[in-house]
Write an enzyme that holds these catalytic residues in place. Structure first.
Site, short mmCIF file in Angstrom:
data_model
loop_
_atom_site.label_atom_id
_atom_site.label_comp_id
_atom_site.label_asym_id
_atom_site.label_seq_id
_atom_site.Cartn_x
_atom_site.Cartn_y
_atom_site.Cartn_z
N TYR A 193 0.88 -1.15 0.00
CA TYR A 193 0.00 0.00 0.00
C TYR A 193 0.93 1.21 0.00
CZ TYR A 193 -3.61 -3.24 1.70
OH TYR A 193 -4.48 -4.29 1.85
N CYS B 11 1.52 2.81 3.44
CA CYS B 11 1.86 1.95 4.57
C CYS B 11 3.28 2.25 5.06
CB CYS B 11 1.75 0.49 4.15
SG CYS B 11 2.47 -0.68 5.32
N PHE C 139 5.26 0.53 6.88
CA PHE C 139 6.13 -0.63 6.81
C PHE C 139 6.59 -0.89 5.38
CE2 PHE C 139 3.50 -1.07 10.57
CZ PHE C 139 4.47 -1.25 11.53
N CYS C 140 5.71 -0.62 4.42
CA CYS C 140 6.12 -0.69 3.02
C CYS C 140 7.15 0.38 2.71
CB CYS C 140 4.90 -0.53 2.10
SG CYS C 140 3.63 -1.79 2.32
#
Length: 381
Positions: free
Chosen positions: A137, A140, A142-143
């Site tokens: 995403y 996101c 974490f991405c």
């Protein structure tokens, strides 16, 4: 439930008692999840409201609805309610949290047994992957950690933007959370910390001579003290920085809507999903900000808590440019990736304005070190 609550002001006959009961049930159901832009990678993926993995179903709202006059809600209103609920739930739950209790699917690459931050748990691949596809995403955090690592090393990668509702882009996998990377179209690795650890070990083992692939430690193998410090601060990013930023970007109505404006603008949403998620999601997250604050053990003003974390980071630098000394460590890259995901928000602007000179110098150094995106153009689906 969120969609129904969103539609209630447009109904003609309901009692205040029933509305209060429904609101209480909604708050109770949400408290079992956690919510926000990110509390952990488990959170952002479930089609229920909240960032953390939901262990129990949403309590039924039928008893609360019974206090309303029957027949006042049309099928069209219910359809809108359901769409708004589903869209808001999936946008609020956007990224997966790497919890030790989560088990990866059979076809996925096994995660580090107990510590995804430790490089000693990682088995190097036979060769460095020639093809890297990141399922993500866009918003996101974490991405964004994974992208910061790939950008820093100038490693080309392709991006697949996952539809947060259907997740059809991940239909080939039993693992439905993001981020996920597919290496050479054969090897799947899940969880941002595990992905970065795997690629870091593969990169070091490959002995690549490209300027931005020197490795995080130069030619020498990192010392035990270096590895311990790196693991400590990588964990700090997930357990402290992400959670404190989460409560900050939803601390008031302005910032909550600001966050969802960005999420819905850059996410893979249809028109109705986009607008329903923006209104319902932003309102819900704003209303839950105090509950999140308590859940994460954050006391006092949330801005002051965030400023305190930047001061902790500055002290950890101990006069050096980076946590890794003269080169960024994995902790530097991951912290940079998380913070970069909120650039342009009031939270980011206040962070830069109120922090220490050491932190501002670190940010400027990281901007230069990471450089531009290594994403292969025109590959985001």
């Amino acid at each position: 439930v969120a969609g129904i609550l969103f539609c209630l002001p447009y109904e003609y006959s309901y009692t205040m008692r029933g509305r209060r009961q429904l609101a209480e049930r909604l708050a109770l159901s949400l408290s079992s999840r956690s919510s926000g832009w990110s509390s952990g990678e488990n959170a952002f993926n479930s089609p229920s409201v909240g960032l953390l993995k939901c262990a129990s179903p949403v309590p039924p709202a039928t008893s609360a609805l019974s206090s309303y006059s029957r027949g006042s809600m049309s099928w069209s209103t219910l359809a809108l309610a359901g769409s708004a609920s589903f869209a808001a739930g999936t946008v609020v739950a956007t990224c997966e949290a790497a919890k030790a209790s989560d088990q990866p699917p059979a076809e996925a690459e096994a995660e580090a047994e107990t510590n995804p931050y430790s490089l000693s748990n990682v088995t190097p691949s036979a060769s460095f992957p020639q093809s890297i596809v990141l399922y993500q995403y866009e918003v996101c955090p974490f991405c964004c950690k994974v992208k910061a690592f790939l950008d820093f090393h100038n490693i080309p990668y392709r991006v697949v933007e996952v539809d947060p509702l259907g997740k059809s882009e991940l239909k080939w996998s039993d693992y439905k959370k993001v981020p996920v990377v597919l290496l050479d179209d054969t090897k799947q690795v899940n969880n941002s910390s595990s992905i970065i650890s795997q690629l870091s070990v593969d990169l070091q083992a490959s002995g690549s001579s490209k300027e931005k692939r020197k490795g995080l430690w130069g030619a020498a193998v990192p010392s035990k003290s270096f590895q311990d410090k790196q693991e400590l601060w990588r964990r700090w990013v997930d357990e402290k920085l992400v959670k404190t930023i989460t409560v900050n970007i939803y601390r008031n109505a302005r910032e909550s809507f600001q966050t969802f404006d960005y999420i819905t603008e850059h996410g893979n949403f249809g028109w109705m999903q986009k607008h329903a998620a923006r209104v319902v999601g932003a309102t819900m997250m704003w209303s839950l900000s105090n509950r999140l604050k308590k859940k994460y053990g954050i006391e006092g003003d949330v801005r002051e808590a965030l400023n305190s974390l930047t001061e902790d980071w500055a002290r950890g630098l101990d006069g050096q440019p980076f946590m890794g000394g003269d080169r960024p460590s994995l902790a530097d890259i991951e912290a940079f990736g998380v913070i970069r995901s909120i650039v342009g928000t009031d939270t980011f602007n206040d962070m830069q304005h109120n922090t220490t000179d050491a932190f501002r110098r670190w940010w400027a150094e990281m901007l230069e070190a990471v450089g531009s995106s290594a994403k292969i153009p025109d590959t985001c689906i």
